[in-house]
Motif scaffolding. Structure first.
Motif, mmCIF file in Angstrom:
data_model
loop_
_atom_site.group_PDB
_atom_site.id
_atom_site.type_symbol
_atom_site.label_atom_id
_atom_site.label_comp_id
_atom_site.label_asym_id
_atom_site.label_seq_id
_atom_site.Cartn_x
_atom_site.Cartn_y
_atom_site.Cartn_z
ATOM 1 N N UNK A 1 0.891 -1.183 0.051
ATOM 2 C CA UNK A 1 -0.013 -0.044 -0.103
ATOM 3 C C UNK A 1 0.916 1.253 0.010
ATOM 4 N N UNK A 2 1.844 1.275 0.755
ATOM 5 C CA UNK A 2 2.861 2.421 0.997
ATOM 6 C C UNK A 2 3.277 2.761 -0.415
ATOM 7 N N UNK A 3 4.300 1.940 -0.935
ATOM 8 C CA UNK A 3 4.909 2.306 -2.327
ATOM 9 C C UNK A 3 3.892 2.603 -3.269
ATOM 10 N N UNK A 4 2.782 1.880 -3.424
ATOM 11 C CA UNK A 4 1.672 1.946 -4.473
ATOM 12 C C UNK A 4 0.978 3.579 -4.107
ATOM 13 N N UNK A 5 0.990 3.677 -2.886
ATOM 14 C CA UNK A 5 0.355 5.169 -2.801
ATOM 15 C C UNK A 5 1.128 6.161 -3.286
ATOM 16 N N UNK B 1 14.789 8.284 3.797
ATOM 17 C CA UNK B 1 13.938 7.543 2.550
ATOM 18 C C UNK B 1 12.652 7.049 2.795
ATOM 19 N N UNK B 2 12.484 6.692 4.132
ATOM 20 C CA UNK B 2 11.129 6.398 4.657
ATOM 21 C C UNK B 2 10.086 7.580 4.611
ATOM 22 N N UNK C 1 10.804 -0.997 5.960
ATOM 23 C CA UNK C 1 9.419 -1.443 5.988
ATOM 24 C C UNK C 1 8.835 -1.583 7.579
ATOM 25 N N UNK C 2 9.624 -1.839 8.496
ATOM 26 C CA UNK C 2 9.165 -1.524 9.878
ATOM 27 C C UNK C 2 9.011 -0.157 10.297
ATOM 28 N N UNK C 3 10.070 0.624 9.889
ATOM 29 C CA UNK C 3 9.812 2.088 10.106
ATOM 30 C C UNK C 3 8.602 2.813 9.265
ATOM 31 N N UNK C 4 8.345 2.056 8.114
ATOM 32 C CA UNK C 4 7.257 2.897 7.455
ATOM 33 C C UNK C 4 5.839 2.340 8.152
ATOM 34 N N UNK C 5 5.988 1.024 8.646
ATOM 35 C CA UNK C 5 4.653 0.676 9.193
ATOM 36 C C UNK C 5 4.365 1.313 10.689
ATOM 37 N N UNK C 6 5.347 1.918 11.290
ATOM 38 C CA UNK C 6 5.471 2.381 12.395
ATOM 39 C C UNK C 6 4.888 4.020 12.326
ATOM 40 N N UNK C 7 5.464 4.476 11.203
ATOM 41 C CA UNK C 7 5.096 6.080 10.690
ATOM 42 C C UNK C 7 3.718 5.889 10.282
ATOM 43 N N UNK C 8 3.448 5.062 9.512
ATOM 44 C CA UNK C 8 1.856 4.874 9.103
ATOM 45 C C UNK C 8 0.787 4.797 10.128
ATOM 46 N N UNK C 9 1.479 3.955 10.832
ATOM 47 C CA UNK C 9 0.250 3.857 12.254
ATOM 48 C C UNK C 9 0.105 5.194 12.762
ATOM 49 N N UNK C 10 1.287 6.045 13.190
ATOM 50 C CA UNK C 10 0.994 7.215 13.687
ATOM 51 C C UNK C 10 0.401 8.083 13.096
ATOM 52 N N UNK C 11 0.552 8.107 11.572
ATOM 53 C CA UNK C 11 -0.311 9.027 10.943
ATOM 54 C C UNK C 11 -1.815 8.878 11.184
#
Length: 482
Positions: free
Chosen positions: A270-274, A338-339, A372-382
């Motif tokens: 979902x993140x790179x596709x977005x 990069x994240x 991948x882990x940092x993206x997930x954590x930041x996405x959850x925070x968003x």
């Protein structure tokens, strides 16, 4: 037909067959022995009469050597002496009939029924005795015949004895045997009914266990306490059941891993596709600008390649062992930027400012998995943050440990959910997760990535005040000076 019934009927039939055959053979043997004794007695009696008559004849010849004597008188005198010697027990010795060679009766005290058939009197010779058993008027009689030489004349001695008692005893024995036979078979049938059920009870236990296993109760085990083959069979069955259960669990685990892989991959796409969709839309809706078009196309290309690498990393994450993931030294701050760049679209949608703080350092990591882990954590925070808010991504080194934390000031998580949020598909706020297309697997991925890096992941949260998730690395770190 059930096994216990087969055992029961077969045992009963075998008993009836062997018992009756044995009884018949035994009774017939006893009858033959008794009959043989009667025949031997009669033959002995016949021989005794013949020898005594011959001796008396010789004696008379010696007395009357110069004159002939009357044979009839000799026989009559001898039989009187013989009958007197039995003390009136002629019935025990039988009846005697003496005939000349032309079958003319010289003497007879025969009281038994007479038969027209007297083949035992024919073809007689000196020293030879013949006998026959006849049934007359419902009784059995033994007839013994012999030839003796008296005064140069051949005399036939016909001895007869009633042996009906031998056959009566035989019938009485059969009657008694039939009564005992019925009683024994009845007792055996009753006991064998319960014994056959008892013997086959372990088989019924095995059948019940196999039925439960066939219905999906793979943890079912047979409990048979015995010291025979059923104990061995139950142990082998339990080993087989354990093997089946292990194989089923292995297959279920494989299916779960495949499903987890698909869900995780879908989640991570979902993140790179977005980002790809956002930059593609920027190119589509903006006027031609060479720099903008090049940067957007370059970013779309990089995100596409990242998608490809991510798919393989997710496959490694699910199907390979931790030690097979190769960790190499990487600078952390560039990975964090990069994240941040990959999440600019999502950050921009809610006008959230991602603030990166801390000093750069080098860690042994897998760059794609950490991203991948940092993206997930930041996405959850968003997702948890309100519009126009801030999120902090901080890196710090303390006591040879590196801390990377993501902190927001959003909705927070209640204490009762903190121990469960690491479980796949666990969702704290289902309504918010559906709104943001969340599946509840991001934190479980982060947990597994942390394990791969021999790191810890901790969460501190307070409802309504925000959440801070920290990854703590224990491996060797190297700080980079300014």
């Amino acid at each position: 037909m059930k096994l216990w019934l087969k055992i029961y009927l077969f045992s009963l039939l075998l008993l009836v067959f062997t018992l009756n055959i044995s009884g018949v053979i035994l009774i017939q043997k006893l009858h033959n022995d008794l009959l043989e004794k009667e025949v031997e007695k009669s033959l002995s009696e016949e021989k005794f009469v013949s020898s005594q008559l011959r001796i008396n004849s010789l004696y008379m010849q010696k007395i009357h050597s110069d004159t002939d004597y009357d044979i009839d008188t000799l026989i009559s005198t001898f039989m009187d002496e013989y009958n007197n010697s039995t003390n009136g027990e002629s019935t025990q010795h039988g009846n005697i009939e003496i005939l000349d060679y032309q079958d003319k009766v010289i003497y007879s005290d025969m009281k038994f029924p007479d038969s027209n058939e007297k083949e035992e009197l024919s073809d007689l010779s000196l020293g030879k005795i013949s006998y026959i058993i006849r049934t007359l008027e419902g009784k059995q009689y033994l007839y013994v015949s012999g030839l003796v030489n008296v005064n140069n004349s051949q005399i036939k001695i016909h001895y007869a004895k009633d042996i009906s008692n031998v056959y009566v005893q035989k019938m009485n024995q059969y009657t008694l045997f039939m009564k005992l036979d019925i009683l024994i078979c009845f007792i055996f049938a009753v006991f064998m009914f319960f014994i056959s059920r008892l013997i086959t009870k372990p088989i019924n236990t095995l059948i019940e266990s196999t039925q439960k296993i066939s219905l999906g109760q793979y943890s079912e085990r047979v409990r048979i306490k015995s010291k025979d083959e059923f104990n061995v069979l139950s142990n082998n069955f339990n080993m087989m059941a354990q093997t089946i259960e292990d194989k089923i669990n292995e297959l279920e685990m494989s299916n779960i891993e495949k499903e987890t892989f698909i869900n995780n991959l879908t989640h991570e796409l979902k993140t790179p596709l977005t980002s790809i969709i956002g930059y593609a839309n920027l190119i589509r809706t903006s006027k031609y600008n060479e720099k903008l078009f090049f940067e957007s196309a370059d970013y779309i290309y990089k995100e596409g390649k990242r998608l490809e690498k991510m798919a393989f990393k997710m496959m490694d994450l699910i199907y390979t062992k931790t030690q097979k993931i190769k960790l190499i030294p990487e600078k952390i701050i560039p990975i964090i930027y990069e994240v941040k760049k990959s999440l600019l679209v999502k950050l921009g949608d809610k006008n959230i400012n991602l603030i990166v703080k801390g000093e750069d350092c080098i860690l042994d990591v897998d760059k794609d998995l950490i991203s991948m882990a940092l993206c997930n954590l930041v996405e959850n925070a968003i997702k948890a943050s309100e519009n126009n808010s801030e999120i902090y991504l901080n890196v710090s080194v303390l006591n040879d440990k590196t801390f990377i934390s993501v902190k927001d000031f959003g909705s927070g998580i209640a204490k009762e959910h903190l121990d469960k949020i690491w479980q796949p598909f666990y969702v704290v706020d289902k309504a918010r997760s559906r709104k943001s297309n969340g599946a509840g697997i991001g934190l479980s991925i982060c947990k597994k990535i942390a394990v791969i890096h021999n790191a810890e992941i901790k969460i501190n949260s307070e409802l309504g005040k925000g959440t801070e998730v920290t990854i703590i690395f224990n491996n060797h770190t190297e700080a980079i000076g300014n």
